[in-house]
Design a protein around this motif. Structure first.
Motif, short mmCIF file in Angstrom:
data_model
loop_
_atom_site.label_atom_id
_atom_site.label_comp_id
_atom_site.label_asym_id
_atom_site.label_seq_id
_atom_site.Cartn_x
_atom_site.Cartn_y
_atom_site.Cartn_z
N ASP A 63 7.59 0.51 -9.62
CA ASP A 63 7.41 -0.32 -8.45
C ASP A 63 6.23 0.29 -7.63
O ASP A 63 5.92 -0.93 -6.90
CB ASP A 63 8.71 -0.16 -7.69
CG ASP A 63 9.95 -0.61 -8.76
OD1 ASP A 63 9.77 -1.77 -9.24
OD2 ASP A 63 10.80 0.23 -8.81
N HIS A 64 5.83 1.36 -7.50
CA HIS A 64 4.93 1.69 -6.54
C HIS A 64 4.07 2.78 -7.01
O HIS A 64 4.70 3.94 -7.72
CB HIS A 64 5.48 1.87 -5.06
CG HIS A 64 4.52 2.19 -4.15
ND1 HIS A 64 3.73 0.87 -4.01
CD2 HIS A 64 4.12 3.14 -3.07
CE1 HIS A 64 2.92 1.16 -2.58
NE2 HIS A 64 3.36 2.46 -2.23
N LEU A 68 8.74 5.42 -8.33
CA LEU A 68 7.26 5.98 -8.17
C LEU A 68 6.35 6.59 -9.12
O LEU A 68 7.19 7.27 -10.03
CB LEU A 68 7.46 6.88 -6.82
CG LEU A 68 7.64 6.41 -5.45
CD1 LEU A 68 7.56 7.99 -4.84
CD2 LEU A 68 6.81 5.56 -5.09
N GLU A 96 -1.50 3.39 -3.52
CA GLU A 96 -1.78 3.88 -2.15
C GLU A 96 -1.82 5.15 -2.03
O GLU A 96 -0.88 6.27 -2.52
CB GLU A 96 -0.48 3.27 -1.47
CG GLU A 96 -0.28 3.53 0.03
CD GLU A 96 0.71 2.73 0.62
OE1 GLU A 96 1.04 2.96 2.00
OE2 GLU A 96 1.58 2.22 0.11
N ALA A 151 10.75 2.09 -1.96
CA ALA A 151 9.53 2.16 -2.65
C ALA A 151 9.96 2.09 -4.18
O ALA A 151 9.08 1.74 -5.15
CB ALA A 151 8.70 3.53 -2.62
N GLN A 189 -2.29 2.14 6.29
CA GLN A 189 -2.29 2.12 4.79
C GLN A 189 -3.79 2.16 4.41
O GLN A 189 -4.64 1.72 4.67
CB GLN A 189 -1.56 0.53 4.23
CG GLN A 189 -1.38 0.68 2.95
CD GLN A 189 -0.85 -0.53 2.47
OE1 GLN A 189 -1.39 -1.48 2.85
NE2 GLN A 189 0.15 -0.61 1.79
#
Length: 309
Positions: free
Chosen positions: A204-205, A131, A289, A128, A232
């Motif tokens: 990145d996420h 974060l 997410e 991931a 998801q």
């Protein structure tokens, strides 16, 4: 080994029983929760009143009985912002220990953010990348960022959905002027922290935990809990921005009819949405997410990490 995590939060007291072993994924075995709403039981001086402490002691006693019945080898008890910020926190903790034997460990806001970040990192893994974590509780908002299991930056702000609802949104439905004032307050608080994270570069996420984010994602069209843990679930800022004015015009009873919104959280959903919207906007997040793991799993994982081999 079977462990219990006893989480005394701003909205609920939650015992999560998990089968956990070093190097393995903790598996939930039982969940026992009771609504308490400590953030809404503070008096004018910021202290938890006697009825609130009485109920807390009773609920913790019930949770300990459940942990024993379920075969827990140990219970890891902790408290978050409602106890942390109470004017009579020491007295509350002393009474809980005297009457139940439980020595509640009060997490700092930064510890809360770091443990939640650990859970999210373990869930999503190294692939991931960097974060950014957002977590809205009843009493506080936690933000953490990093590429390893320990975040490079972690902060906690007094922007929990329960706290803000009690302090800023007395009407049902709320007065538009109160909503506007709360929105301004939330964004000013979050904006103070953005620079601390921006120096680390773009994540990145982006992930979010907590019941508030799960419910916001659900009403925006994410799959329900019946679809399973591994589906998801995402929340876009565009969807959230479309829902905020709708939530502002609704009563708590009307919000309860929305998919995935629990009766006990309906009144807080608007405040939570304003915090989520402000955080996503100010951090430049188009989509995030939902992470199934959060603080309780982080506490378990940290305990397992420190067990002797």
């Amino acid at each position: 080994m079977r462990l219990g995590v006893l989480d005394v939060g701003s909205n609920t007291v939650h015992l999560l029983v998990m089968d956990a072993h070093p190097g393995a994924r903790p598996l939930p075995a039982h969940s026992h929760k009771a609504e308490l709403r400590l953030a809404e039981l503070l008096d004018a001086e910021g202290a938890v009143g006697a009825p609130g402490v009485d109920r807390l002691v009773m609920i913790i006693g019930d949770a300990l009985h459940t942990a024993e019945e379920k075969g827990c080898e140990a219970v890891l008890p902790f408290a978050t912002s409602a106890i942390r910020d109470a004017a009579n926190a020491d007295a509350v903790l002393a009474r809980v220990k005297d009457e139940t034997g439980v020595d509640l460990q009060v997490l700092t806001g930064e510890e809360e953010a770091r443990l939640t970040f650990l859970a999210a990192r373990r869930w999503f893994g190294w692939s991931a990348g960097k974060l950014l974590l957002l977590d809205i509780g009843g009493g506080s908002l936690e933000i953490a960022y990093g590429i390893d299991e320990e975040p490079d930056a972690a902060v906690s702000l007094p922007l929990g959905a329960g706290r803000l609802t009690a302090g800023w949104l007395p009407g049902d439905p709320p007065d538009p002027a109160d909503v506007k004032a709360l929105r301004r307050h939330v964004r000013a608080q979050i904006a103070r922290t953005v620079g601390e994270f921006a120096r680390f570069g773009k994540p990145d996420h982006v992930v979010a935990t907590s019941k508030t984010f799960k419910q916001l994602a659900r009403i925006a069209g994410a799959p329900g809990s019946g679809e399973g843990l591994y589906v998801q679930r995402v929340l876009s800022r565009t969807s959230l921005e479309a829902w905020v004015p709708k939530l502002s015009a609704m009563t708590a009873e009307q919000r309860r009819d929305l998919p995935g919104v629990s009766e006990g959280r309906a009144a807080q959903l608007l405040a939570g949405a304003l915090v989520a919207e402000g955080a996503m906007d100010l951090f430049g997040v188009a989509e995030l997410e939902i992470c199934p793991w959060a603080l309780r799993e982080g506490v378990i994982l940290r305990r397992l990490d420190h067990l002797p081999e």
